[in-house]
Design a protein around this motif. Structure first.
Motif, PDB file in Angstrom:
ATOM      1  N   THR A  45      16.884   9.143  15.206  1.00  0.00           N
ATOM      2  CA  THR A  45      17.196   8.048  14.313  1.00  0.00           C
ATOM      3  C   THR A  45      16.673   7.069  13.829  1.00  0.00           C
ATOM      4  O   THR A  45      16.863   6.784  12.358  1.00  0.00           O
ATOM      5  CB  THR A  45      17.101   6.933  15.344  1.00  0.00           C
ATOM      6  OG1 THR A  45      16.340   6.581  16.190  1.00  0.00           O
ATOM      7  CG2 THR A  45      19.175   6.370  16.478  1.00  0.00           C
ATOM      8  N   ASN A  48      17.153   8.493   9.855  1.00  0.00           N
ATOM      9  CA  ASN A  48      17.951   8.057   9.561  1.00  0.00           C
ATOM     10  C   ASN A  48      18.048   6.730   8.722  1.00  0.00           C
ATOM     11  O   ASN A  48      18.695   5.596   8.440  1.00  0.00           O
ATOM     12  CB  ASN A  48      19.836   7.853   8.984  1.00  0.00           C
ATOM     13  CG  ASN A  48      20.749   7.328  10.222  1.00  0.00           C
ATOM     14  OD1 ASN A  48      19.854   6.174  11.101  1.00  0.00           O
ATOM     15  ND2 ASN A  48      21.800   7.516  10.211  1.00  0.00           N
ATOM     16  N   LEU A  50      17.433   3.920  10.690  1.00  0.00           N
ATOM     17  CA  LEU A  50      17.686   3.308  12.210  1.00  0.00           C
ATOM     18  C   LEU A  50      16.307   2.531  12.302  1.00  0.00           C
ATOM     19  O   LEU A  50      16.882   1.882  13.106  1.00  0.00           O
ATOM     20  CB  LEU A  50      19.316   3.948  13.294  1.00  0.00           C
ATOM     21  CG  LEU A  50      20.795   3.957  12.719  1.00  0.00           C
ATOM     22  CD1 LEU A  50      21.334   5.332  13.404  1.00  0.00           C
ATOM     23  CD2 LEU A  50      20.873   2.248  12.009  1.00  0.00           C
ATOM     24  N   GLU A  51      16.022   3.191  13.194  1.00  0.00           N
ATOM     25  CA  GLU A  51      14.308   3.317  13.403  1.00  0.00           C
ATOM     26  C   GLU A  51      13.589   2.570  12.618  1.00  0.00           C
ATOM     27  O   GLU A  51      13.510   3.894  11.935  1.00  0.00           O
ATOM     28  CB  GLU A  51      14.170   3.288  15.084  1.00  0.00           C
ATOM     29  CG  GLU A  51      15.614   3.490  16.247  1.00  0.00           C
ATOM     30  CD  GLU A  51      14.656   2.448  16.779  1.00  0.00           C
ATOM     31  OE1 GLU A  51      14.121   1.814  16.464  1.00  0.00           O
ATOM     32  OE2 GLU A  51      15.730   1.733  18.084  1.00  0.00           O
ATOM     33  N   ASN A  73      21.323   2.006   2.298  1.00  0.00           N
ATOM     34  CA  ASN A  73      22.647   2.373   2.019  1.00  0.00           C
ATOM     35  C   ASN A  73      22.534   3.421   2.251  1.00  0.00           C
ATOM     36  O   ASN A  73      23.779   3.747   2.111  1.00  0.00           O
ATOM     37  CB  ASN A  73      23.064   0.756   2.417  1.00  0.00           C
ATOM     38  CG  ASN A  73      22.585   0.130   3.234  1.00  0.00           C
ATOM     39  OD1 ASN A  73      23.114   0.406   3.876  1.00  0.00           O
ATOM     40  ND2 ASN A  73      22.508  -1.351   2.614  1.00  0.00           N
ATOM     41  N   ARG A  76      21.815   6.522   3.750  1.00  0.00           N
ATOM     42  CA  ARG A  76      22.759   6.541   4.518  1.00  0.00           C
ATOM     43  C   ARG A  76      23.857   8.117   4.519  1.00  0.00           C
ATOM     44  O   ARG A  76      24.026   8.477   5.412  1.00  0.00           O
ATOM     45  CB  ARG A  76      22.797   5.766   5.866  1.00  0.00           C
ATOM     46  CG  ARG A  76      21.153   5.024   6.060  1.00  0.00           C
ATOM     47  CD  ARG A  76      22.341   4.190   7.661  1.00  0.00           C
ATOM     48  NE  ARG A  76      20.799   3.807   7.927  1.00  0.00           N
ATOM     49  CZ  ARG A  76      20.401   2.559   7.829  1.00  0.00           C
ATOM     50  NH1 ARG A  76      21.327   1.796   6.954  1.00  0.00           N
ATOM     51  NH2 ARG A  76      19.213   2.579   8.248  1.00  0.00           N
ATOM     52  N   SER A  77      24.611   7.722   3.056  1.00  0.00           N
ATOM     53  CA  SER A  77      25.298   8.209   3.036  1.00  0.00           C
ATOM     54  C   SER A  77      25.219   9.212   3.198  1.00  0.00           C
ATOM     55  O   SER A  77      26.353  10.750   2.652  1.00  0.00           O
ATOM     56  CB  SER A  77      26.017   7.521   1.757  1.00  0.00           C
ATOM     57  OG  SER A  77      25.018   7.751   0.445  1.00  0.00           O
ATOM     58  N   ILE A  81      24.692  10.692  11.268  1.00  0.00           N
ATOM     59  CA  ILE A  81      24.844  10.821  11.688  1.00  0.00           C
ATOM     60  C   ILE A  81      25.576  10.589  13.215  1.00  0.00           C
ATOM     61  O   ILE A  81      26.861   9.692  12.842  1.00  0.00           O
ATOM     62  CB  ILE A  81      23.340  10.118  12.262  1.00  0.00           C
ATOM     63  CG1 ILE A  81      22.942  10.085  13.565  1.00  0.00           C
ATOM     64  CG2 ILE A  81      24.190   8.921  11.580  1.00  0.00           C
ATOM     65  CD1 ILE A  81      21.734   9.244  13.867  1.00  0.00           C
ATOM     66  N   PHE A  83      26.618  10.022  17.031  1.00  0.00           N
ATOM     67  CA  PHE A  83      25.895   9.675  18.608  1.00  0.00           C
ATOM     68  C   PHE A  83      25.833   9.592  19.036  1.00  0.00           C
ATOM     69  O   PHE A  83      27.751  10.835  19.698  1.00  0.00           O
ATOM     70  CB  PHE A  83      25.888   8.062  18.578  1.00  0.00           C
ATOM     71  CG  PHE A  83      25.199   7.473  17.852  1.00  0.00           C
ATOM     72  CD1 PHE A  83      23.541   7.505  17.358  1.00  0.00           C
ATOM     73  CD2 PHE A  83      26.200   7.053  16.647  1.00  0.00           C
ATOM     74  CE1 PHE A  83      22.946   7.040  16.749  1.00  0.00           C
ATOM     75  CE2 PHE A  83      25.042   5.853  15.514  1.00  0.00           C
ATOM     76  CZ  PHE A  83      24.280   6.276  15.603  1.00  0.00           C
ATOM     77  N   VAL A 105      31.303   1.885   1.222  1.00  0.00           N
ATOM     78  CA  VAL A 105      30.738   2.092   0.592  1.00  0.00           C
ATOM     79  C   VAL A 105      30.188   2.892  -0.715  1.00  0.00           C
ATOM     80  O   VAL A 105      29.624   2.782  -2.103  1.00  0.00           O
ATOM     81  CB  VAL A 105      29.290   2.607   1.551  1.00  0.00           C
ATOM     82  CG1 VAL A 105      27.972   3.312   1.162  1.00  0.00           C
ATOM     83  CG2 VAL A 105      29.546   1.594   3.170  1.00  0.00           C
ATOM     84  N   ALA A 150      31.748  11.125   9.455  1.00  0.00           N
ATOM     85  CA  ALA A 150      30.515  11.018   8.853  1.00  0.00           C
ATOM     86  C   ALA A 150      30.977  11.766   8.089  1.00  0.00           C
ATOM     87  O   ALA A 150      30.526  11.718   6.759  1.00  0.00           O
ATOM     88  CB  ALA A 150      29.307  11.569   9.762  1.00  0.00           C
ATOM     89  N   MET A 153      31.515  10.626   4.271  1.00  0.00           N
ATOM     90  CA  MET A 153      30.135  10.580   3.299  1.00  0.00           C
ATOM     91  C   MET A 153      30.053  11.418   2.480  1.00  0.00           C
ATOM     92  O   MET A 153      29.430  10.766   1.832  1.00  0.00           O
ATOM     93  CB  MET A 153      29.972   9.499   4.102  1.00  0.00           C
ATOM     94  CG  MET A 153      30.359   8.571   4.959  1.00  0.00           C
ATOM     95  SD  MET A 153      31.311   7.196   3.797  1.00  0.00           S
ATOM     96  CE  MET A 153      29.413   5.556   2.910  1.00  0.00           C
TER      97      MET A 153
ATOM     98  N   SER B 127      25.064   3.520  10.053  1.00  0.00           N
ATOM     99  CA  SER B 127      24.488   4.795   9.802  1.00  0.00           C
ATOM    100  C   SER B 127      25.933   5.135   8.729  1.00  0.00           C
ATOM    101  O   SER B 127      25.277   5.835   8.008  1.00  0.00           O
ATOM    102  CB  SER B 127      24.726   5.571  10.971  1.00  0.00           C
ATOM    103  OG  SER B 127      26.244   5.897  11.431  1.00  0.00           O
ATOM    104  N   LEU B 128      27.305   4.780   8.660  1.00  0.00           N
ATOM    105  CA  LEU B 128      27.739   4.941   6.847  1.00  0.00           C
ATOM    106  C   LEU B 128      27.498   4.860   6.196  1.00  0.00           C
ATOM    107  O   LEU B 128      27.786   4.657   5.356  1.00  0.00           O
ATOM    108  CB  LEU B 128      29.418   4.440   7.892  1.00  0.00           C
ATOM    109  CG  LEU B 128      29.413   5.384   9.171  1.00  0.00           C
ATOM    110  CD1 LEU B 128      30.756   4.829   9.601  1.00  0.00           C
ATOM    111  CD2 LEU B 128      30.170   7.023   8.634  1.00  0.00           C
ATOM    112  N   GLY B 129      26.367   3.735   6.257  1.00  0.00           N
ATOM    113  CA  GLY B 129      26.039   3.165   5.322  1.00  0.00           C
ATOM    114  C   GLY B 129      26.201   2.294   4.984  1.00  0.00           C
ATOM    115  O   GLY B 129      26.113   1.648   3.351  1.00  0.00           O
TER     116      GLY B 129
END
Lengths: 240, 221
Positions: A45, A48, A50-51, A73, A76-77, A81, A83, A105, A150, A153, B127-129
């Motif tokens: 995490t 990417n 998120l943390e 953003n 991340r594409s 990820i 989960f 996006v 995922a 993307m 997480s998908l942007g």
């Protein structure tokens, strides 16, 4: 290439990552094993974004993930990820689940996004489920949908965070098969997993995490065949 | 002891007039819901903003709307504001009072609905942007509206019934107002109010049924 340099991370007074150094090359499949609380999921995490991290840095193709100037953003594409919980969007059909992010996006047209989504869903064996709502599917199917979502993307890297841990045992196989397929197609992957057999089969390298430290990293034959770290020896003895 | 003679004919003659009033009732209720929903979304946004002043404002609104009589809220809009030189017509005051009340209840419904949606949904979107706004708009909001749909329907029914409080601020064009005037002229209280009650009941039932049909069309999951 993903470069992890001396990354530290704490939750309150608990330090879960105590200086991790790790480089993952393009096309490589790295699996991370270790007990609960070893920091392996946290690392994903962090990769990417998120943390946040407390020290060190993580570079993805040279872009520093936690730099203020980084467009997360956009980054991340590039980094898919998946989960442990499938996180299906229950109000959308399987097809719509996979189309949403590419449309909003990446700005793909409806036609393009749909064509791409159908392709990805067919790839993971869900070509027959396009109009179904995810709650009507099994956990294994929902997880495969999450993988397709995922992949839609067009990421260059895929991070898998214990993606089979919430599944009934008889559904684990279908998800692992999907991961094997991706690995064989040359996708760069970091998989946090408890599936030792799988780790042994697909990995180029396996890393063992223990209490926030990467205690050992090696090719699967070496790591499983001749573990050096005493904690790893204990861990492998206990999981067999 | 029981010597009252019913005069239904006299009352039924006024039915067209009462039905005109019912239309006004429905109009006020619908408008108050549209305004109330917009305000409730804004209040929800205030509470989610993390800003203390906005959050405090929204919480105060919700607390007052839900814990004071609706009658007072309408009274305040008409006579209370009148003290400060702000003169709202009975129609506007009634609409404002009910919209205020609706917004409070609906904002609380939205809060409950949001709590029911796991954080992991937003996380998956991010997480998908997606940006936080996109994740809210496309993932959280649709689920929230579904969970809140039944409570929103209840509030709509409640709004219809609340319009009858308009009588107290001089509203005389809605169903309650017209009924009250007819009653004052004839003292056929039982007949007129019984007919009005039936009309309220039918409107409320029609709204509930319409909402149910709408839900079946909108929510297929």
């Amino acid at each position: 290439m993903i470069e992890i340099q001396n990354v530290r991370k704490s939750f309150g007074s608990l330090e879960v990552l105590k200086g991790i150094d790790l480089t993952v090359n393009k096309g490589e499949v790295l699996t991370i094993i270790g007990g609960s609380g070893s920091g392996k999921s946290t690392l994903l995490t962090c990769i990417n974004g998120l943390e946040p991290i407390d020290a060190g840095r993580i570079l993805v193709d040279g872009t520093e993930v936690h730099a203020k100037s980084t467009n997360l953003n956009k980054l991340r594409s590039k980094l898919g990820i998946v989960f442990q919980q499938f996180n299906a969007f229950p109000h959308l059909t399987v097809l719509e689940n996979v189309m949403l992010a590419p449309r909003k996006v990446l700005g793909l047209s409806k036609e393009k996004a749909e064509e791409n989504a159908v392709k990805q869903l067919t790839h993971v064996g869900l070509g027959e489920k396009l109009g179904v709502y995810p709650t009507r599917m099994s956990g294994g199917q929902q997880q495969r949908m999450a993988i397709a979502r995922a992949l839609a993307m067009s990421p260059e890297y895929m991070l898998f965070d214990e993606v089979t841990s919430a599944l009934d045992p008889q559904l684990v196989g279908e998800v692992l098969d999907t991961l094997r397929m991706l690995a064989s197609e040359g996708m760069t992957m970091i998989c946090v997993t408890h599936e030792m057999k799988f780790a042994r089969e697909v990995s180029d390298r396996v890393a063992f995490f223990h209490k926030g430290v990467m205690a050992e990293i090696a090719a699967p034959e070496a790591l499983f065949g001749a573990p050096k770290d005493p904690e790893l020896q204990k861990f492998l003895a206990a999981t067999h | 002891m029981f010597s009252y003679t019913f005069h239904w004919n006299q009352a039924l003659k006024a039915l067209p007039q009462m039905l005109d009033g019912a239309l006004v009732t429905l109009q006020v209720a619908l408008l108050s819901m549209v305004i109330g929903l917009a305000l409730a979304l804004a209040l929800t946004a205030c509470r989610l903003s993390g800003n203390r002043i906005l959050g405090g404002f929204a919480t105060a609104w919700v607390e007052i709307a839900r814990n004071t009589p609706a009658l007072f809220q309408i009274y305040m809009a008409h006579f209370g504001l009148g003290n400060f030189g702000i003169h709202l017509s009975p129609y506007t005051a009634l609409l404002a009072g009910i919209a205020f009340n609706n917004a409070g209840y609906l904002a609380e419904n939205f809060r409950g609905a949001l709590k029911a949606i796991p954080d992991t949904q937003t996380r998956a979107g991010r997480s998908l942007g997606m940006t936080p706004v996109q994740a809210f708009r496309y993932i959280v909001l649709p689920q929230m509206l579904r969970i809140a749909f039944l409570p929103v329907t209840n509030q709509m029914v409640w709004a219809i019934l609340m319009t009858s409080l308009g009588v107290t601020v001089g509203m005389n064009t809605d169903l309650a107002g017209i009924t009250q005037e007819l009653n004052a002229r004839s003292f056929r209280t039982f007949e007129f109010f019984a007919i009005a009650a039936v009309i309220y009941y039918l409107i409320a039932k029609a709204v509930t049924l319409a909402a149910r049909l709408l839900a079946a069309r909108m929510f297929r999951y």
